[in-house]
Motif scaffolding. Structure first.
Motif, PDB file in Angstrom:
ATOM      1  N   TYR A 125       0.678  -1.201  -0.424  1.00 41.08           N
ATOM      2  CA  TYR A 125      -0.286  -0.006   0.049  1.00 41.08           C
ATOM      3  C   TYR A 125       0.734   1.445  -0.258  1.00 41.08           C
ATOM      4  O   TYR A 125       0.689   2.356  -0.341  1.00 41.08           O
ATOM      5  CB  TYR A 125      -1.065  -0.260   1.119  1.00 41.08           C
ATOM      6  CG  TYR A 125      -1.874   1.202   1.016  1.00 41.08           C
ATOM      7  CD1 TYR A 125      -3.164   0.975   0.293  1.00 41.08           C
ATOM      8  CD2 TYR A 125      -1.691   2.240   1.635  1.00 41.08           C
ATOM      9  CE1 TYR A 125      -3.867   1.811   0.694  1.00 41.08           C
ATOM     10  CE2 TYR A 125      -2.190   3.252   1.821  1.00 41.08           C
ATOM     11  CZ  TYR A 125      -3.825   3.258   1.513  1.00 41.08           C
ATOM     12  OH  TYR A 125      -4.696   4.448   0.635  1.00 41.08           O
ATOM     13  N   HIS A 132       1.806   6.580  -6.731  1.00 37.68           N
ATOM     14  CA  HIS A 132       0.311   6.866  -7.071  1.00 37.68           C
ATOM     15  C   HIS A 132       0.847   8.332  -7.056  1.00 37.68           C
ATOM     16  O   HIS A 132       0.214   9.138  -8.008  1.00 37.68           O
ATOM     17  CB  HIS A 132      -1.123   6.625  -6.067  1.00 37.68           C
ATOM     18  CG  HIS A 132      -1.728   7.317  -6.911  1.00 37.68           C
ATOM     19  ND1 HIS A 132      -3.099   7.661  -7.879  1.00 37.68           N
ATOM     20  CD2 HIS A 132      -3.047   7.864  -5.390  1.00 37.68           C
ATOM     21  CE1 HIS A 132      -3.980   8.239  -6.902  1.00 37.68           C
ATOM     22  NE2 HIS A 132      -3.935   8.351  -5.792  1.00 37.68           N
ATOM     23  N   LYS A 154      -7.994   2.228 -12.481  1.00 33.19           N
ATOM     24  CA  LYS A 154      -8.349   2.904 -11.104  1.00 33.19           C
ATOM     25  C   LYS A 154      -8.070   2.808 -10.684  1.00 33.19           C
ATOM     26  O   LYS A 154      -6.653   2.921 -10.530  1.00 33.19           O
ATOM     27  CB  LYS A 154      -9.271   1.480 -10.684  1.00 33.19           C
ATOM     28  CG  LYS A 154     -10.096   0.847 -11.851  1.00 33.19           C
ATOM     29  CD  LYS A 154     -11.282  -0.396 -11.883  1.00 33.19           C
ATOM     30  CE  LYS A 154     -12.252  -1.122 -12.158  1.00 33.19           C
ATOM     31  NZ  LYS A 154     -12.810  -1.966 -11.844  1.00 33.19           N
ATOM     32  N   HIS A 155      -8.198   3.569  -9.183  1.00 32.62           N
ATOM     33  CA  HIS A 155      -7.660   4.458  -8.271  1.00 32.62           C
ATOM     34  C   HIS A 155      -7.047   3.270  -7.489  1.00 32.62           C
ATOM     35  O   HIS A 155      -7.137   1.983  -6.582  1.00 32.62           O
ATOM     36  CB  HIS A 155      -8.846   4.601  -7.711  1.00 32.62           C
ATOM     37  CG  HIS A 155      -7.434   5.526  -6.103  1.00 32.62           C
ATOM     38  ND1 HIS A 155      -7.178   5.121  -4.861  1.00 32.62           N
ATOM     39  CD2 HIS A 155      -8.040   7.428  -6.101  1.00 32.62           C
ATOM     40  CE1 HIS A 155      -6.511   6.367  -4.701  1.00 32.62           C
ATOM     41  NE2 HIS A 155      -6.978   7.678  -5.158  1.00 32.62           N
ATOM     42  N   ASN A 158      -6.832   2.412  -3.554  1.00 30.58           N
ATOM     43  CA  ASN A 158      -8.413   1.913  -3.098  1.00 30.58           C
ATOM     44  C   ASN A 158      -8.247   0.793  -3.199  1.00 30.58           C
ATOM     45  O   ASN A 158      -8.501   0.003  -2.516  1.00 30.58           O
ATOM     46  CB  ASN A 158      -9.063   2.683  -3.322  1.00 30.58           C
ATOM     47  CG  ASN A 158      -9.795   4.001  -2.913  1.00 30.58           C
ATOM     48  OD1 ASN A 158      -8.836   4.076  -2.718  1.00 30.58           O
ATOM     49  ND2 ASN A 158     -10.782   5.011  -3.707  1.00 30.58           N
ATOM     50  N   GLN A 159      -7.894  -0.152  -4.518  1.00 27.57           N
ATOM     51  CA  GLN A 159      -7.857  -0.858  -4.572  1.00 27.57           C
ATOM     52  C   GLN A 159      -7.382  -2.011  -3.604  1.00 27.57           C
ATOM     53  O   GLN A 159      -7.773  -3.264  -2.892  1.00 27.57           O
ATOM     54  CB  GLN A 159      -7.132  -1.502  -5.637  1.00 27.57           C
ATOM     55  CG  GLN A 159      -8.046  -1.377  -7.850  1.00 27.57           C
ATOM     56  CD  GLN A 159      -7.170  -1.219  -8.582  1.00 27.57           C
ATOM     57  OE1 GLN A 159      -7.395  -2.664  -9.175  1.00 27.57           O
ATOM     58  NE2 GLN A 159      -7.089  -0.629  -9.328  1.00 27.57           N
ATOM     59  N   ALA A 161      -6.224  -1.173  -0.309  1.00 29.29           N
ATOM     60  CA  ALA A 161      -6.485  -0.621   0.442  1.00 29.29           C
ATOM     61  C   ALA A 161      -8.512  -2.107   1.159  1.00 29.29           C
ATOM     62  O   ALA A 161      -8.455  -2.906   1.908  1.00 29.29           O
ATOM     63  CB  ALA A 161      -7.483   0.400   1.002  1.00 29.29           C
ATOM     64  N   LYS A 162      -9.204  -2.187  -0.262  1.00 27.03           N
ATOM     65  CA  LYS A 162      -9.699  -3.187  -0.577  1.00 27.03           C
ATOM     66  C   LYS A 162      -9.078  -4.300  -0.298  1.00 27.03           C
ATOM     67  O   LYS A 162     -10.144  -5.092   0.436  1.00 27.03           O
ATOM     68  CB  LYS A 162     -10.778  -3.251  -1.984  1.00 27.03           C
ATOM     69  CG  LYS A 162     -12.301  -3.707  -2.112  1.00 27.03           C
ATOM     70  CD  LYS A 162     -12.689  -3.323  -3.519  1.00 27.03           C
ATOM     71  CE  LYS A 162     -13.992  -4.308  -3.195  1.00 27.03           C
ATOM     72  NZ  LYS A 162     -14.368  -4.027  -5.289  1.00 27.03           N
ATOM     73  N   GLN A 190      -8.649   1.905   8.103  1.00 28.73           N
ATOM     74  CA  GLN A 190      -9.489   2.667   7.440  1.00 28.73           C
ATOM     75  C   GLN A 190      -8.325   4.046   7.308  1.00 28.73           C
ATOM     76  O   GLN A 190      -8.566   4.757   6.674  1.00 28.73           O
ATOM     77  CB  GLN A 190     -10.285   3.695   9.052  1.00 28.73           C
ATOM     78  CG  GLN A 190     -11.350   4.331   9.074  1.00 28.73           C
ATOM     79  CD  GLN A 190     -11.922   4.565   9.286  1.00 28.73           C
ATOM     80  OE1 GLN A 190     -12.353   3.762  10.175  1.00 28.73           O
ATOM     81  NE2 GLN A 190     -12.653   6.790   9.255  1.00 28.73           N
ATOM     82  N   THR A 193      -6.600   4.476   3.683  1.00 25.50           N
ATOM     83  CA  THR A 193      -7.169   5.821   3.243  1.00 25.50           C
ATOM     84  C   THR A 193      -7.568   6.956   3.567  1.00 25.50           C
ATOM     85  O   THR A 193      -7.519   8.051   2.581  1.00 25.50           O
ATOM     86  CB  THR A 193      -9.047   5.202   3.051  1.00 25.50           C
ATOM     87  OG1 THR A 193      -9.101   3.552   2.553  1.00 25.50           O
ATOM     88  CG2 THR A 193      -9.629   5.998   1.944  1.00 25.50           C
ATOM     89  N   CYS A 196      -4.163   8.499   2.103  1.00 24.90           N
ATOM     90  CA  CYS A 196      -3.937   8.891   1.237  1.00 24.90           C
ATOM     91  C   CYS A 196      -5.257   9.572   0.797  1.00 24.90           C
ATOM     92  O   CYS A 196      -4.996  10.809  -0.250  1.00 24.90           O
ATOM     93  CB  CYS A 196      -4.262   7.625  -0.177  1.00 24.90           C
ATOM     94  SG  CYS A 196      -4.827   7.629  -1.627  1.00 24.90           S
ATOM     95  N   GLY A 197      -6.590   9.972   1.102  1.00 22.64           N
ATOM     96  CA  GLY A 197      -7.163  11.283   0.698  1.00 22.64           C
ATOM     97  C   GLY A 197      -6.545  12.442   0.983  1.00 22.64           C
ATOM     98  O   GLY A 197      -6.189  13.634   0.482  1.00 22.64           O
TER      99      GLY A 197
END
Length: 287
Positions: A125, A132, A154-155, A158-159, A161-162, A190, A193, A196-197
């Motif tokens: 990550y 990224h 795609k992001h 996020n992939q 993290a999912k 949590q 993400t 990252c944001g």
């Protein structure tokens, strides 16, 4: 990121690093010097303006505007450094949360295959987030030994993290993690993400264009009018004075431009790739 010893004054003064603003501004400094020499020749030798000329009083304007431009540049550099420092704090939080998550899971999990998954994906990550933010493609070699794939359209963070949440949910469904343990590790999961944001907010929200453009125009017109008044009192000595003034003012703007996006590839940007590598090493040691 440039590593240096803050006590090496002599090296700072006489060494010109590739990121030094002197190298970047040298062509413009030469141009400003030639321009100043032309103004000196025209005013004194060609037009023969005397002491009574009103042009001599142009320097009064620079005295009034000098304080204004210093305030603008101080605010500009402080704002840029705040963005750089916030980025450093976010990546420091990512390092700590990655270690905490690895530490907790290494104790909670019993099967080596489950530990191996998190040993690979937690550092992945950080590495993918680094790429990224710097607009680099992520390499699939990060997932060597695992049946995982990243869709580059795609992001990417996020992939990953999912994947982490999905694996944790599978462990909970299979009774390998209890509900209480799930609550214990939820904050670290949590936070990935959230970090990252916050980093994307810094990267995707530059200093407003009108503000940055105004400072550049202000510096340009300030410097270009500086020789008109100074050549009367300084003569050709006004050339190095004006060039040095331009170097100081333009350097502050260049430094602010470089550090306002701390996730790029400039010499003074954050070493996110190195921090991601440190996360990988520490997570592997913990698990």
């Amino acid at each position: 990121m440039v590593q240096y010893n803050t006590k090496d004054w002599i090296i700072f003064i006489f060494r010109f690093h590739k990121s030094d603003t002197f190298r970047q501004l040298l062509p413009l400094m030469i141009f400003i010097g030639i321009y100043c020499a032309i103004i000196r020749f025209l005013e004194i030798e060609y037009w023969k303006l005397g002491e009574e000329s009103l042009v001599r009083n142009v320097s009064l304007m620079h005295g009034m505007l000098g304080f204004v431009i210093s305030l603008l540049l101080a605010y500009r550099t402080n704002t840029a450094y705040d963005r750089w420092w916030e980025g450093r704090k976010l990546w420091g939080a990512l390092v700590n949360n990655s270690r905490n998550l690895a530490m907790k899971l290494s104790v909670m999990l019993e099967h080596e295959s489950d530990k191996h998954f998190f040993q690979k994906v937690i550092p992945a990550y950080a590495s993918i987030l680094s790429k990224h933010l710097s607009n680099e493609e992520s390499a699939l070699v990060l997932f060597e030994g695992l049946d995982l794939h990243i869709d580059h359209q795609k992001h990417k963070p996020n992939q990953v993290a999912k994947m982490l949440f999905s694996k944790v949910n599978d462990l909970y469904q299979s009774k390998k993690l209890t509900g209480d343990q799930l609550i214990v590790i939820n904050s670290e999961l949590q936070s990935f993400t959230d970090i990252c944001g916050a980093c994307e907010r810094i990267k995707n929200t530059p200093i407003p264009y009108s503000y940055s453009a105004f400072i550049k125009k202000f510096i340009f017109f300030y410097i270009m009018t500086l020789p008109f008044g100074y050549v009367f009192s300084l003569g050709y000595l006004a050339i190095p004075v004006v060039v040095f003034t331009f170097y100081v003012l333009a350097s502050l703007e260049l430094i602010a431009e470089e550090i306002e996006d701390p996730f790029g590839l400039d010499a003074n940007d954050l070493p996110t790739a190195k921090m991601a590598a440190n996360i990988k090493k520490q997570v592997e040691d913990l698990m």
